[in-house]
Design an enzyme around this catalytic site. Sequence first.
Site, PDB file in Angstrom:
ATOM      1  N   HIS A 108       0.924  -1.223  -0.063  1.00 44.15           N
ATOM      2  CA  HIS A 108       0.087  -0.074   0.024  1.00 44.15           C
ATOM      3  C   HIS A 108       0.870   1.302  -0.140  1.00 44.15           C
ATOM      4  O   HIS A 108       2.215   0.958   0.296  1.00 44.15           O
ATOM      5  CB  HIS A 108      -0.863   0.061   1.211  1.00 44.15           C
ATOM      6  CG  HIS A 108      -0.186   0.236   2.377  1.00 44.15           C
ATOM      7  ND1 HIS A 108       0.429  -1.085   3.130  1.00 44.15           N
ATOM      8  CD2 HIS A 108       0.023   1.277   3.488  1.00 44.15           C
ATOM      9  CE1 HIS A 108       1.261  -0.520   4.224  1.00 44.15           C
ATOM     10  NE2 HIS A 108       0.959   0.691   4.438  1.00 44.15           N
ATOM     11  N   HIS A 264       4.765   0.509   0.072  1.00 40.44           N
ATOM     12  CA  HIS A 264       5.574  -0.447   1.256  1.00 40.44           C
ATOM     13  C   HIS A 264       4.643  -1.587   1.744  1.00 40.44           C
ATOM     14  O   HIS A 264       3.262  -1.496   1.689  1.00 40.44           O
ATOM     15  CB  HIS A 264       6.009   0.294   2.318  1.00 40.44           C
ATOM     16  CG  HIS A 264       4.981   1.321   2.945  1.00 40.44           C
ATOM     17  ND1 HIS A 264       4.718   2.611   2.465  1.00 40.44           N
ATOM     18  CD2 HIS A 264       4.446   1.158   4.238  1.00 40.44           C
ATOM     19  CE1 HIS A 264       3.923   2.967   3.214  1.00 40.44           C
ATOM     20  NE2 HIS A 264       3.666   2.138   4.391  1.00 40.44           N
ATOM     21  N   ARG A 279       6.086   6.759  13.801  1.00 35.91           N
ATOM     22  CA  ARG A 279       5.565   7.410  12.196  1.00 35.91           C
ATOM     23  C   ARG A 279       5.232   8.555  12.083  1.00 35.91           C
ATOM     24  O   ARG A 279       3.983   8.799  13.027  1.00 35.91           O
ATOM     25  CB  ARG A 279       4.970   6.368  11.449  1.00 35.91           C
ATOM     26  CG  ARG A 279       4.816   6.556  10.086  1.00 35.91           C
ATOM     27  CD  ARG A 279       3.808   5.714   9.333  1.00 35.91           C
ATOM     28  NE  ARG A 279       2.508   6.243   9.350  1.00 35.91           N
ATOM     29  CZ  ARG A 279       1.366   5.565   8.599  1.00 35.91           C
ATOM     30  NH1 ARG A 279       1.658   4.358   8.388  1.00 35.91           N
ATOM     31  NH2 ARG A 279       0.412   6.168   8.590  1.00 35.91           N
TER      32      ARG A 279
HETATM   33  C1  SIN Z   1       5.781  -1.056   8.742  1.00 35.91           C
HETATM   34  O1  SIN Z   1       5.415  -1.309  10.093  1.00 35.91           O
HETATM   35  O2  SIN Z   1       6.943  -1.632   8.517  1.00 35.91           O
HETATM   36  C2  SIN Z   1       4.967  -0.338   7.806  1.00 35.91           C
HETATM   37  C3  SIN Z   1       4.138   0.633   8.405  1.00 35.91           C
HETATM   38  C4  SIN Z   1       3.237   1.330   7.542  1.00 35.91           C
HETATM   39  O3  SIN Z   1       2.428   0.660   6.851  1.00 35.91           O
HETATM   40  O4  SIN Z   1       3.266   2.409   7.503  1.00 35.91           O
END
Ligand code: SIN
Length: 293
Positions: A108, A264, A279
């Site tokens: 996504h 990602h 994040r």
């Molecule tokens: C992750 O946890 O590696 C990705 C996080 C996300 O989808 O923003």
Amino acid sequence: MQADTALEAFQHIDVARMSPSVGAEIHGIDLSQPLKDEQFQDIRAALGLFGVIFLRDQDISPADQLRFAKSFGDININRFFHPVEGYPEIANVQRQPDERGATGWYWHTDHSYDQVPAMGSVFAAREIPPVGGDTLFAGMTAAYDALSEGLKQVLEGLEAWHADTVCPEVADPRIGAEFNDRLPGLETAGVRAKHPVVIRHPISGRKVLYVNSGFTEGIDGWNRAESKALLDYLFDHATQPQFTYRHRWREGDVAFWDNRATWHCALDDCFGYKRVLHRITIEGEPLRAARAD
Ligand code: SIN
């Protein structure tokens, strides 16, 4: 050894590609200090060129992470995750050892369902399992470039609908129930937006494929079967190994990805270990169709 001419433009940072299609490691920046203007310009250019950049061994506080993110734009406060204590702008992407399932375990790009999708995210690795919990990235500039001229022409005339209700946690309540503790905002889902299928990237100026399997609902004006056939083809095409890079996290890593140029996917393979990353999502600008030129 042959020179990588794309890297010669950077005067204030050292850049090493992680793969030919997506990702680069940046050296020479200490994120515990404010960025100098010339460093900011180089980092922004590297983001546009490589889609996702990684800075290693950063000993930074949440306030440092926030200052870095704010230098690229306003912060988009996440509706779904718990915030980091004292920092409503920072989403706590956290998984306890006994929790099953990784959030975002499907390909996504964040926020494509918003009218003005987020520019990107700054992701700081705080606690990383000894094994597992990697993140995959895919480069949508390279994926677009590799399509045939015939299909490119078709795609440039199209728009697609994106919705936050498409992702598995919202689309399937049984899956959603497993994430209730980690994603308390799931019930706020219901946002939709229409975007060009091929956009002109605001930094690189390159054409980019802008659909994603996490949130794209369908092609505007096409029926469900037609949409599914085209989107499934594009999703399979764009996730071929040559367009991807797999990041093995180390504590102290900071990733900065551009949602308009990459997808990602978090790997769901670290049951039994805690995984914590913080994040921050940065607001974007209206998307421009590549065909508008
Ligand atoms: C992750 O946890 O590696 C990705 C996080 C996300 O989808 O923003």
